[in-house]
Design an enzyme around this catalytic site. Structure first.
Site, PDB file in Angstrom:
ATOM      1  N   LYS A  31       0.837  -1.216   0.000  1.00 19.22           N
ATOM      2  CA  LYS A  31       0.000   0.000   0.000  1.00 19.22           C
ATOM      3  C   LYS A  31       0.865   1.258   0.000  1.00 19.22           C
ATOM      4  O   LYS A  31       0.605   2.207  -0.731  1.00 19.22           O
ATOM      5  CB  LYS A  31      -0.907   0.015   1.253  1.00 19.22           C
ATOM      6  CG  LYS A  31      -1.880  -1.152   1.310  1.00 19.22           C
ATOM      7  CD  LYS A  31      -2.638  -1.195   2.615  1.00 19.22           C
ATOM      8  CE  LYS A  31      -1.797  -1.567   3.805  1.00 19.22           C
ATOM      9  NZ  LYS A  31      -1.306  -2.945   3.830  1.00 19.22           N
ATOM     10  N   GLY A  55       3.361  -1.062   8.857  1.00 17.76           N
ATOM     11  CA  GLY A  55       4.716  -0.747   8.405  1.00 17.76           C
ATOM     12  C   GLY A  55       4.640  -0.573   6.904  1.00 17.76           C
ATOM     13  O   GLY A  55       4.437  -1.541   6.172  1.00 17.76           O
ATOM     14  N   THR A 150       1.427  -7.515  16.858  1.00 19.05           N
ATOM     15  CA  THR A 150       2.694  -6.800  16.723  1.00 19.05           C
ATOM     16  C   THR A 150       3.185  -6.287  18.084  1.00 19.05           C
ATOM     17  O   THR A 150       4.229  -5.642  18.149  1.00 19.05           O
ATOM     18  CB  THR A 150       2.526  -5.597  15.777  1.00 19.05           C
ATOM     19  OG1 THR A 150       1.516  -4.739  16.322  1.00 19.05           O
ATOM     20  CG2 THR A 150       2.120  -6.027  14.379  1.00 19.05           C
ATOM     21  N   ARG A 164     -14.916   3.050  26.798  1.00 22.67           N
ATOM     22  CA  ARG A 164     -15.118   4.471  27.124  1.00 22.67           C
ATOM     23  C   ARG A 164     -14.287   4.943  28.304  1.00 22.67           C
ATOM     24  O   ARG A 164     -14.720   5.717  29.134  1.00 22.67           O
ATOM     25  CB  ARG A 164     -16.613   4.779  27.316  1.00 22.67           C
ATOM     26  CG  ARG A 164     -17.332   4.775  25.987  1.00 22.67           C
ATOM     27  CD  ARG A 164     -18.685   4.163  26.022  1.00 22.67           C
ATOM     28  NE  ARG A 164     -18.644   2.765  26.375  1.00 22.67           N
ATOM     29  CZ  ARG A 164     -19.699   2.071  26.735  1.00 22.67           C
ATOM     30  NH1 ARG A 164     -20.867   2.633  26.797  1.00 22.67           N
ATOM     31  NH2 ARG A 164     -19.594   0.790  27.024  1.00 22.67           N
ATOM     32  N   THR A 316       7.431  -4.043  10.369  1.00 17.59           N
ATOM     33  CA  THR A 316       7.299  -3.535  11.733  1.00 17.59           C
ATOM     34  C   THR A 316       8.035  -4.416  12.727  1.00 17.59           C
ATOM     35  O   THR A 316       8.765  -3.937  13.582  1.00 17.59           O
ATOM     36  CB  THR A 316       5.794  -3.424  12.113  1.00 17.59           C
ATOM     37  OG1 THR A 316       5.212  -2.451  11.258  1.00 17.59           O
ATOM     38  CG2 THR A 316       5.589  -3.000  13.555  1.00 17.59           C
TER      39      THR A 316
HETATM   40  P1  GDP Z   1       2.316  -2.173   3.057  1.00 14.49           P
HETATM   41  O1  GDP Z   1       2.245  -2.433   4.521  1.00 14.49           O
HETATM   42  O2  GDP Z   1       1.100  -2.637   2.338  1.00 14.49           O
HETATM   43  O3  GDP Z   1       2.662  -0.758   2.718  1.00 14.49           O
HETATM   44  O4  GDP Z   1       3.509  -3.083   2.503  1.00 14.49           O
HETATM   45  P2  GDP Z   1       4.951  -3.321   3.208  1.00 14.49           P
HETATM   46  O5  GDP Z   1       5.772  -2.115   3.032  1.00 14.49           O
HETATM   47  O6  GDP Z   1       4.783  -3.849   4.573  1.00 14.49           O
HETATM   48  O7  GDP Z   1       5.476  -4.539   2.345  1.00 14.49           O
HETATM   49  C1  GDP Z   1       5.563  -4.475   0.960  1.00 14.49           C
HETATM   50  C2  GDP Z   1       7.006  -4.717   0.557  1.00 14.49           C
HETATM   51  O8  GDP Z   1       7.048  -4.961  -0.810  1.00 14.49           O
HETATM   52  C3  GDP Z   1       7.916  -3.537   0.797  1.00 14.49           C
HETATM   53  O9  GDP Z   1       9.194  -4.014   1.120  1.00 14.49           O
HETATM   54  C4  GDP Z   1       7.937  -2.818  -0.544  1.00 14.49           C
HETATM   55  O10 GDP Z   1       9.153  -2.111  -0.780  1.00 14.49           O
HETATM   56  C5  GDP Z   1       7.840  -3.987  -1.478  1.00 14.49           C
HETATM   57  N1  GDP Z   1       7.150  -3.730  -2.755  1.00 14.49           N
HETATM   58  C6  GDP Z   1       6.023  -3.009  -3.008  1.00 14.49           C
HETATM   59  N2  GDP Z   1       5.676  -3.112  -4.307  1.00 14.49           N
HETATM   60  C7  GDP Z   1       6.595  -3.907  -4.885  1.00 14.49           C
HETATM   61  C8  GDP Z   1       6.774  -4.432  -6.206  1.00 14.49           C
HETATM   62  O11 GDP Z   1       5.984  -4.189  -7.121  1.00 14.49           O
HETATM   63  N3  GDP Z   1       7.853  -5.246  -6.411  1.00 14.49           N
HETATM   64  C9  GDP Z   1       8.731  -5.571  -5.409  1.00 14.49           C
HETATM   65  N4  GDP Z   1       9.747  -6.366  -5.673  1.00 14.49           N
HETATM   66  N5  GDP Z   1       8.581  -5.106  -4.161  1.00 14.49           N
HETATM   67  C10 GDP Z   1       7.526  -4.302  -3.899  1.00 14.49           C
HETATM   68  P1  IMO Z   2       0.312  -3.048   7.211  1.00  9.63           P
HETATM   69  O1  IMO Z   2      -0.436  -1.733   7.288  1.00  9.63           O
HETATM   70  C1  IMO Z   2       0.429  -7.275   8.209  1.00  9.63           C
HETATM   71  C2  IMO Z   2      -1.440  -8.471  11.991  1.00  9.63           C
HETATM   72  C3  IMO Z   2      -0.487  -8.984  13.056  1.00  9.63           C
HETATM   73  C4  IMO Z   2      -1.407  -9.960  13.756  1.00  9.63           C
HETATM   74  C5  IMO Z   2      -2.767  -9.249  13.722  1.00  9.63           C
HETATM   75  C6  IMO Z   2      -3.102  -8.470  14.992  1.00  9.63           C
HETATM   76  O2  IMO Z   2       1.782  -2.898   7.222  1.00  9.63           O
HETATM   77  O3  IMO Z   2      -0.208  -3.881   6.095  1.00  9.63           O
HETATM   78  P2  IMO Z   2      -2.206  -6.203  16.026  1.00  9.63           P
HETATM   79  O4  IMO Z   2      -0.843  -5.786  16.469  1.00  9.63           O
HETATM   80  O5  IMO Z   2      -2.806  -5.317  15.008  1.00  9.63           O
HETATM   81  O6  IMO Z   2      -3.142  -6.429  17.185  1.00  9.63           O
HETATM   82  O7  IMO Z   2      -1.997  -7.659  15.355  1.00  9.63           O
HETATM   83  O8  IMO Z   2      -2.698  -8.361  12.636  1.00  9.63           O
HETATM   84  N1  IMO Z   2      -1.094  -7.138  11.446  1.00  9.63           N
HETATM   85  C7  IMO Z   2      -0.530  -6.931  10.255  1.00  9.63           C
HETATM   86  N2  IMO Z   2      -0.087  -7.807   9.337  1.00  9.63           N
HETATM   87  N3  IMO Z   2       0.481  -5.962   7.971  1.00  9.63           N
HETATM   88  C8  IMO Z   2       0.021  -5.065   8.867  1.00  9.63           C
HETATM   89  O9  IMO Z   2      -0.041  -3.747   8.603  1.00  9.63           O
HETATM   90  C9  IMO Z   2      -0.471  -5.536  10.091  1.00  9.63           C
HETATM   91  N4  IMO Z   2      -0.983  -4.950  11.191  1.00  9.63           N
HETATM   92  C10 IMO Z   2      -1.367  -5.931  12.015  1.00  9.63           C
HETATM   93  O10 IMO Z   2       0.614  -9.607  12.493  1.00  9.63           O
HETATM   94  O11 IMO Z   2      -1.542 -11.125  13.004  1.00  9.63           O
HETATM   95 MG    MG Z   3       3.325  -3.451   6.015  1.00  8.21          MG
END
Ligand code: GDP
Ligand code: IMO
Ligand code: MG
Length: 440
Positions: A31, A55, A150, A164, A316
């Site tokens: 994202k 993250g 996390t 609340r 993260t």
């Molecule tokens: P988010 O939480 O949805 O923002 O995704 P994260 O950052 O946790 O994980 C996605 C990972 O994939 C990151 O390390 C990005 O740099 C990487 N990423 C995103 N788009 C692409 C892609 O099209 N190709 C590759 N190889 N890596 C990507």
């Molecule tokens: P982004 O935005 C992937 C997962 C945790 C766990 C469950 C509950 O980077 O896509 P929490 O700490 O929220 O109570 O954990 O949700 N989880 C994620 N997994 N990407 C995330 O965020 C996450 N945020 C929480 O691993 O299974």
């Molecule tokens: Mg992430």
């Protein structure tokens, strides 16, 4: 399925003044990367739910050296690198102020100043150290049924909100009253959970922080609605993924907030009928971090190949992500739940070198097709997945900038994905960097 987007400039024209970017799987779909790209076209970038459990990674190539610089954001929206854009942290989020200050200071060290362009909702709830302690205790007490959180205190903070007894960003205005609330809340939790905690030390941390935060804290509904009336464009950035949504997801293996498009409206205090488009982010395979069912998971060498090639370790917590084939039922459910009208397929490049690639296209349970993910995890764990198999490709995709640049087998795979999930794939990620994307 007819939507097409040729370049970044077409985005607001085709998708609208207000859009939401939603994860379609279990988070980490990529994202952050798309939000960073789209934020070139949007005026305000807003987070509506979750906290520092998220993250979001952004990689930007230095135009001179070509070296890629990596940023990971937990609370700040992923538009923050664009110096003329405003970041909004909405009422539906949960804010750990020290983490936010770390992010702001980290950016400052890199020459990026956020003052004057960050707005935090006075209604957003605050996470304190004791929420993290409780998160750990609750996980420990669950024994074999751990969620695998996390440990950022997310669940306990949202629980205080629902009970609340929470403390909100706006409460920092009257510091003495804030400190009194914090004492009461901490004492109550210490009694219930039986832990020790230095309350006065925690209060002291917030003495300076309250002053630093003061200029950022506002009524974000008023802020966003006024901006909308003035014609400003708004990009709401989802955190987590559809199937981690507290209501819709694979409960209890979910997070504690509404991660779907409905949650974007409530989490920003913004009218749902003004959100014009929802872009779903779908990884070209599937990952999940933490516990819970995952029908297309690969507990074998292919799963390890995906983890290695995709760098699938949590942004993260650093935990290895579980990997598996693309699950079309999961993404199709997300398309319906969020009202997704456009898809960004990410990490297609990661599949280069796989001999064969599979898509899970259909679930059956006791011989009957299951179209919707069952509420019962016992049932979900028993579904049988039907797969379609595709021949792989060896080419490096990172230089592809149009659909026609892709190898035939990659094109076939994308076209079939589009068919089975029922939404147009308008963006295809072919690498980590900002420019490594195909518009379609
Ligand atoms: P988010 O939480 O949805 O923002 O995704 P994260 O950052 O946790 O994980 C996605 C990972 O994939 C990151 O390390 C990005 O740099 C990487 N990423 C995103 N788009 C692409 C892609 O099209 N190709 C590759 N190889 N890596 C990507
Ligand atoms: P982004 O935005 C992937 C997962 C945790 C766990 C469950 C509950 O980077 O896509 P929490 O700490 O929220 O109570 O954990 O949700 N989880 C994620 N997994 N990407 C995330 O965020 C996450 N945020 C929480 O691993 O299974
Ligand atoms: Mg992430």
């Amino acid at each position: 399925m007819s939507l097409s987007i040729k370049n970044a400039e077409e985005i607001t024209k085709k998708l609208g003044q207000v859009i939401y970017v939603a994860g379609t799987q279990w988070g980490d779909e990529g994202k952050g990367k798309l939000v960073d790209i789209l934020s070139g076209e949007y005026d305000l970038i807003a987070r509506s739910a979750g906290g520092a459990n998220a993250g979001h990674t952004i990689c930007v190539k230095d135009p001179e050296t070509g070296e890629s610089k990596k940023f990971v954001f937990h609370l700040l929206p992923s538009g923050v690198l664009r110096e003329d854009k405003v970041s909004v942290i909405g009422n539906g989020t949960v804010v750990h102020v020290p983490t936010l200050l770390d992010e702001i200071n980290g950016l400052k060290e890199q020459g990026i100043d956020i003052s004057g362009r960050l707005v935090i909702s006075d209604r957003a709830h605050m996470i304190f150290e004791y929420h993290k302690i409780i998160d750990g205790i609750q996980e420990e007490r669950k024994g074999d049924n751990k969620v695998g959180t996390t440990k950022r205190g997310i669940g306990p903070c949202y629980a205080d909100k629902s009970s609340r007894i929470g403390i909100r960003m706006g409460d920092l205005k009257d510091f003495n009253a804030f400190a009194e609330r914090l004492r009461k809340n901490a004492e109550r939790h210490m009694k219930v959970y039986g832990f020790d905690f230095d309350i006065e030390q925690e209060i002291n941390i917030y003495r300076d922080a309250a002053e630093i935060m003061e200029p950022f804290v506002k009524n974000t509904t008023e802020y966003l609605c006024n901006a909308h009336s003035e014609g400003k464009t708004i990009l709401a950035e989802g955190a987590q993924g559809t199937h981690l949504d507290i209501d819709i997801g694979t409960y209890p293996f979910v997070t504690s907030s509404n991660t779907t498009s409905g949650g974007a409206a409530t989490g920003l205090g913004f009218p749902p009928n003004k959100i014009e488009s929802v872009i779903g982010i779908a990884k070209a395979y599937t990952t999940r971090v933490g516990a819970g069912p995952f029908p297309t998971e690969l507990n074998n060498q292919e799963g390890e190949m995906l983890r290695d090639a995709g760098g699938e370790y949590g942004a993260t917590t650093g935990r290895p992500r579980r990997c598996g084939w693309f699950d079309a039922v999961v993404v199709k459910n997300a398309v319906m739940i969020n009202g997704i009208n456009s898809i960004n397929l990410t990490k297609l490049d990661v599949l280069s070198g796989m001999k064969s690639i599979k898509i899970g296209t259909k679930y059956t349970l006791d011989g009957e097709e299951v179209k919707f993910i069952p509420a019962s995890l016992e049932e979900f764990e028993r579904v049988e997945v039907e797969y379609e198999e595709f021949e792989g490709w060896d080419e490096d995709l990172s230089d592809a900038r149009s659909f026609d640049d892709l190898p035939e087998n990659a094109k076939k795979y994308v076209l079939r994905l589009e068919e089975v999930i029922g939404a147009p794939i308008n963006f295809i990620g072919v690498g980590v960097n900002r420019d490594e994307i195909i518009y379609r």
